[in-house]
Design a protein around this motif. Sequence first.
Motif, PDB file in Angstrom:
ATOM      1  N   SER A   3      40.732  81.303  73.625  1.00 50.40           N
ATOM      2  CA  SER A   3      41.000  81.851  74.949  1.00 50.40           C
ATOM      3  C   SER A   3      42.294  82.644  74.951  1.00 50.40           C
ATOM      4  CB  SER A   3      41.066  80.711  75.964  1.00 50.40           C
ATOM      5  OG  SER A   3      41.403  81.210  77.232  1.00 50.40           O
ATOM      6  N   THR A   4      43.330  82.132  74.265  1.00 55.48           N
ATOM      7  CA  THR A   4      44.600  82.847  74.184  1.00 55.48           C
ATOM      8  C   THR A   4      44.435  84.166  73.446  1.00 55.48           C
ATOM      9  OG1 THR A   4      45.787  80.745  74.181  1.00 55.48           O
ATOM     10  CG2 THR A   4      46.973  82.685  73.394  1.00 55.48           C
ATOM     11  N   ALA A   5      43.708  84.156  72.368  1.00 56.10           N
ATOM     12  CA  ALA A   5      43.476  85.377  71.609  1.00 56.10           C
ATOM     13  C   ALA A   5      42.711  86.398  72.442  1.00 56.10           C
ATOM     14  CB  ALA A   5      42.705  85.054  70.325  1.00 56.10           C
ATOM     15  N   HIS A   6      41.749  85.905  73.213  1.00 57.87           N
ATOM     16  CA  HIS A   6      40.977  86.813  74.070  1.00 57.87           C
ATOM     17  C   HIS A   6      41.871  87.443  75.142  1.00 57.87           C
ATOM     18  CE1 HIS A   6      37.657  88.490  76.312  1.00 57.87           C
ATOM     19  NE2 HIS A   6      38.037  87.818  77.388  1.00 57.87           N
ATOM     20  N   SER A   7      42.771  86.626  75.721  1.00 59.36           N
ATOM     21  CA  SER A   7      43.680  87.149  76.758  1.00 59.36           C
ATOM     22  C   SER A   7      44.619  88.198  76.181  1.00 59.36           C
ATOM     23  CB  SER A   7      44.489  86.000  77.358  1.00 59.36           C
ATOM     24  OG  SER A   7      43.648  85.089  78.018  1.00 59.36           O
ATOM     25  N   LEU A   8      45.149  87.935  74.996  1.00 58.66           N
ATOM     26  CA  LEU A   8      46.039  88.906  74.361  1.00 58.66           C
ATOM     27  C   LEU A   8      45.285  90.191  74.031  1.00 58.66           C
ATOM     28  CD1 LEU A   8      48.093  86.573  71.986  1.00 58.66           C
ATOM     29  CD2 LEU A   8      48.859  87.634  74.124  1.00 58.66           C
ATOM     30  N   ALA A   9      44.035  90.051  73.624  1.00 54.48           N
ATOM     31  CA  ALA A   9      43.223  91.243  73.337  1.00 54.48           C
ATOM     32  C   ALA A   9      42.990  92.052  74.608  1.00 54.48           C
ATOM     33  CB  ALA A   9      41.892  90.825  72.710  1.00 54.48           C
ATOM     34  N   GLN A  10      42.768  91.359  75.727  1.00 54.02           N
ATOM     35  CA  GLN A  10      42.602  92.060  77.009  1.00 54.02           C
ATOM     36  C   GLN A  10      43.870  92.808  77.391  1.00 54.02           C
ATOM     37  OE1 GLN A  10      41.185  88.599  79.385  1.00 54.02           O
ATOM     38  NE2 GLN A  10      39.560  89.981  80.077  1.00 54.02           N
ATOM     39  N   ALA A  11      45.024  92.175  77.194  1.00 50.56           N
ATOM     40  CA  ALA A  11      46.300  92.822  77.520  1.00 50.56           C
ATOM     41  C   ALA A  11      46.512  94.058  76.649  1.00 50.56           C
ATOM     42  CB  ALA A  11      47.448  91.832  77.335  1.00 50.56           C
ATOM     43  N   ARG A 134      51.666  94.195  86.633  1.00 49.83           N
ATOM     44  CA  ARG A 134      52.611  93.320  85.945  1.00 49.83           C
ATOM     45  C   ARG A 134      52.168  91.870  86.051  1.00 49.83           C
ATOM     46  NH1 ARG A 134      58.589  93.262  88.220  1.00 49.83           N
ATOM     47  NH2 ARG A 134      57.406  92.466  89.999  1.00 49.83           N
ATOM     48  N   SER A 135      51.684  91.465  87.221  1.00 54.63           N
ATOM     49  CA  SER A 135      51.218  90.088  87.395  1.00 54.63           C
ATOM     50  C   SER A 135      50.065  89.790  86.442  1.00 54.63           C
ATOM     51  CB  SER A 135      50.761  89.872  88.840  1.00 54.63           C
ATOM     52  OG  SER A 135      51.807  90.138  89.741  1.00 54.63           O
ATOM     53  N   ARG A 136      49.138  90.723  86.321  1.00 58.59           N
ATOM     54  CA  ARG A 136      47.973  90.499  85.454  1.00 58.59           C
ATOM     55  C   ARG A 136      48.377  90.494  83.978  1.00 58.59           C
ATOM     56  NH1 ARG A 136      45.590  94.017  89.742  1.00 58.59           N
ATOM     57  NH2 ARG A 136      44.228  92.626  90.928  1.00 58.59           N
ATOM     58  N   MET A 137      49.278  91.380  83.599  1.00 52.85           N
ATOM     59  CA  MET A 137      49.668  91.465  82.193  1.00 52.85           C
ATOM     60  C   MET A 137      50.480  90.241  81.765  1.00 52.85           C
ATOM     61  SD  MET A 137      48.306  94.210  80.977  1.00 52.85           S
ATOM     62  CE  MET A 137      49.215  94.548  79.478  1.00 52.85           C
ATOM     63  N   THR A 138      51.391  89.785  82.601  1.00 53.03           N
ATOM     64  CA  THR A 138      52.186  88.606  82.233  1.00 53.03           C
ATOM     65  C   THR A 138      51.312  87.358  82.174  1.00 53.03           C
ATOM     66  OG1 THR A 138      52.813  88.376  84.574  1.00 53.03           O
ATOM     67  CG2 THR A 138      54.367  89.496  83.118  1.00 53.03           C
ATOM     68  N   LEU A 139      50.280  87.306  83.033  1.00 52.05           N
ATOM     69  CA  LEU A 139      49.346  86.183  82.956  1.00 52.05           C
ATOM     70  C   LEU A 139      48.599  86.204  81.628  1.00 52.05           C
ATOM     71  CD1 LEU A 139      47.778  83.816  84.332  1.00 52.05           C
ATOM     72  CD2 LEU A 139      46.147  85.553  85.101  1.00 52.05           C
ATOM     73  N   LEU A 140      48.099  87.377  81.239  1.00 50.75           N
ATOM     74  CA  LEU A 140      47.335  87.480  79.994  1.00 50.75           C
ATOM     75  C   LEU A 140      48.197  87.168  78.779  1.00 50.75           C
ATOM     76  CD1 LEU A 140      45.237  90.717  80.708  1.00 50.75           C
ATOM     77  CD2 LEU A 140      44.387  88.371  80.635  1.00 50.75           C
ATOM     78  N   GLU A 141      49.460  87.606  78.821  1.00 47.60           N
ATOM     79  CA  GLU A 141      50.328  87.447  77.664  1.00 47.60           C
ATOM     80  C   GLU A 141      51.141  86.156  77.703  1.00 47.60           C
ATOM     81  OE1 GLU A 141      50.994  92.127  76.499  1.00 47.60           O
ATOM     82  OE2 GLU A 141      52.438  91.180  77.832  1.00 47.60           O
ATOM     83  N   GLY A 142      51.002  85.389  78.802  1.00 47.48           N
ATOM     84  CA  GLY A 142      51.663  84.097  78.890  1.00 47.48           C
ATOM     85  C   GLY A 142      53.167  84.178  78.868  1.00 47.48           C
ATOM     86  N   ARG A 143      53.738  85.147  79.609  1.00 43.00           N
ATOM     87  CA  ARG A 143      55.204  85.257  79.670  1.00 43.00           C
ATOM     88  C   ARG A 143      55.629  85.515  81.103  1.00 43.00           C
ATOM     89  NH1 ARG A 143      56.985  90.851  76.810  1.00 43.00           N
ATOM     90  NH2 ARG A 143      54.942  91.460  76.037  1.00 43.00           N
TER      91      ARG A 143
END
Length: 781
Positions: A3-11, A134-143
Amino acid sequence: MASTAHSLAQATQARRAYVEGLLNGMPGVVQAVDQGARLLLGQVADPATLMRRRDAVEDLKNAAGFWLQGTISMLRSALSSGVVSATRPNDLPMPGDRQNFSLVDNETIEGEILSSRLALAVMDRASWEFTDLRSRMTLLEGRDELDANDVLRPHVLARIAINSWRSAGLSHETWRTLQGVLHEEFAHFNEEAYHETNRMLIQQRVLPEIDLRPFIRRSRNAAFVNTYSGTLASAGSGTASARDTAGTPTVRGSLAEPRASRYSPLPEEPAQEIRLISRVGSLVRGGSDHADAVLGRLNRLIGRQLPEFARTVQGPASPALDAAITSAQQGIALRLTPDSGGRYAAGPVSTPAMLEELHQRKQALKAAAASPGERATIEVVALLFQSILTEERIPASVRVWFARLQMPVLRVAVGEPDFFATTDHPARRLIDRMGACVMGFDAHSTRVSGGAVEKEIKRVVQVVEAYPDTGRRVFQTVLTEFERFLEHYFKNENEASRKGVSLAQQVEQRETLAIQYTIELRKMLNEVPVPEGVREFLFQVWADVLAMTAVKSGLGGEEIKEMKRAAADLIWSASAKVSRDERADVIRRLPPLLKILRDGMQGAGVSAGAQDEHIQRLNTSLAAAFTARTASIPKDRLEQLMARLETLEELLPDADDMEIDESLVLDLSGHESNELEVVNAGGSMPTPAMAAWARELQVGGWYMLDYRDRNESVQLAWQGMRRQLTLFVTPQGRGILFQQQRLAAFLQAGLLVPVQDESLTVRATRTALAKLDVDPGRLLN
């Protein structure tokens, strides 16, 4: 882990899509700037300005290709990492860099200033799109935050634009000449890029709805940052848009934009640009700019689904739809009308029941609609009211009356599409004003449920329902009546504010009279030889005593007459006494005079120690007069002064026409009591924009106040003459009084913050947009 890898790929995909959008759109931006520069050259200006514009057009013509090539090259370098590390000039040290210190040349500083202004202009227009992204990107990248040089940040593109501009051989002077055009084009360009990236992420179900409340920082400097940014952006983008100045017609009241992007890299037929212009309100906290951005997004989204609607001249609803709206309004009114006991004929009305009722009505209305535009309008209005009716801060008993407004608002929206184009539409303003007044109360508060506020909202809705064919006029009429009701309500009916308003009005009356008395006494004594000590006492102390006495006993009371006679006796006693009889008369009259002076100061709240100091200084002045060391006042002039003092109130300037000098406003701390707190310290130096916002606050609005180690909700209950004084009240009835400058200082420091970070209708529009972004096809169904 997957799931983390998928989120980073989306970002990564989103960041790449954003940069590719910039790459594809930059040729259009350069072309638009070139065209704007040529249009600017055709405008009337002084010879020096025309020469600068002519040189700028020629320079841009020769270097546009190099500028575009340099910009594209820098953007491509960000495709791999998503970070532009060389956007800041190499010779400008970063904060905390202690290795090498050197003088920075003016050219570098000028470049930083211009890029900062460009970034602020972009944020001024696209701040809410950027915040969502920014809200969506920080959520995807976990920062918690984006990298300082992330390519998504507006200042990164701004530095790229400036650096490539200079690399192409174009000067900062040329940039300043074309600054208005450049700011306008890049702001629209960036907003569109952010919007498309957000749309892509929403389609992937990444935060379809964003709660902005966690981003509201109630720190002391939060308001300052927002104000500073908005002010600089406004200052930096004062030149009109090239497209606007070219005479391209601007369509007001349109619900949609043309299908084509204004920066599409493909050659397409020129399309009319449609911009939604809303009222320029406060520069603070992005209120008006945020509303513009939300409404602009709504129009663009509908324009993509219904491109032909932008070219349609809207009029009244079709006969079938008009009849359906009338039927729906009557049915809703019948269903949602309580009896005298507060009961409904068909049983209790819950929010889900109301929403289901309105949903069924919506389907019937769409079936009666004669065009896609009418169906789209029905859907958008339904989504707006769905958001309003699910707002938990609105008491349940009041939601019923908001629900009954849906059909009258729909009728107006169909016939007057500028309901979607401007925050100034009276229907929007009415909903926002009523919502702002009730959203700060507890949901079960008896101060709303069954009280005067609910009764007035009920009356307003019934009046609107009774005049279905008057359009915006009925909304404007009831809006004016509602604002008058609020003034009367807080002054006479609201138990929590009535005492505070009365005290605040007395304070204002006293301060106004003190200023008026001071002005008139200065005029009277302007050419009269009165000792300086006596003059200062009359202006700084006795004017306030006269004002306080007038408030207590009235302008025609015996007490105020006695105080005016005391002023005349003091002026006479302070003039030179050359004869024995005059000296004897002074000795005889002085003790009762000093007693009256002390009594007057005591009544005005002057401390005993301060009284002694004033009396001592007066004794010094009177001793000089007793020994004939002061100038004498001719008898006829003294009699004239006595007569003018007797009729002083007739000479006072009109309070409505009086310009109040801040230096004349007395310290209000003496009015402090258990029921009224006077704020005389705290806050930050306000900017002009913040001072303007302080003057625009409206009665009834709720705020969070951080004062005296308390953080509590307060409601604006009263504003005085020229809004020099503003009173807030707590739910417990304690009043907090601000002078205008101190109020602006608290807003500036973030110590006074609106409970609503956006108005009710803007929030509802943003919620509707989130749903339409996920399923835009519902507009056509």
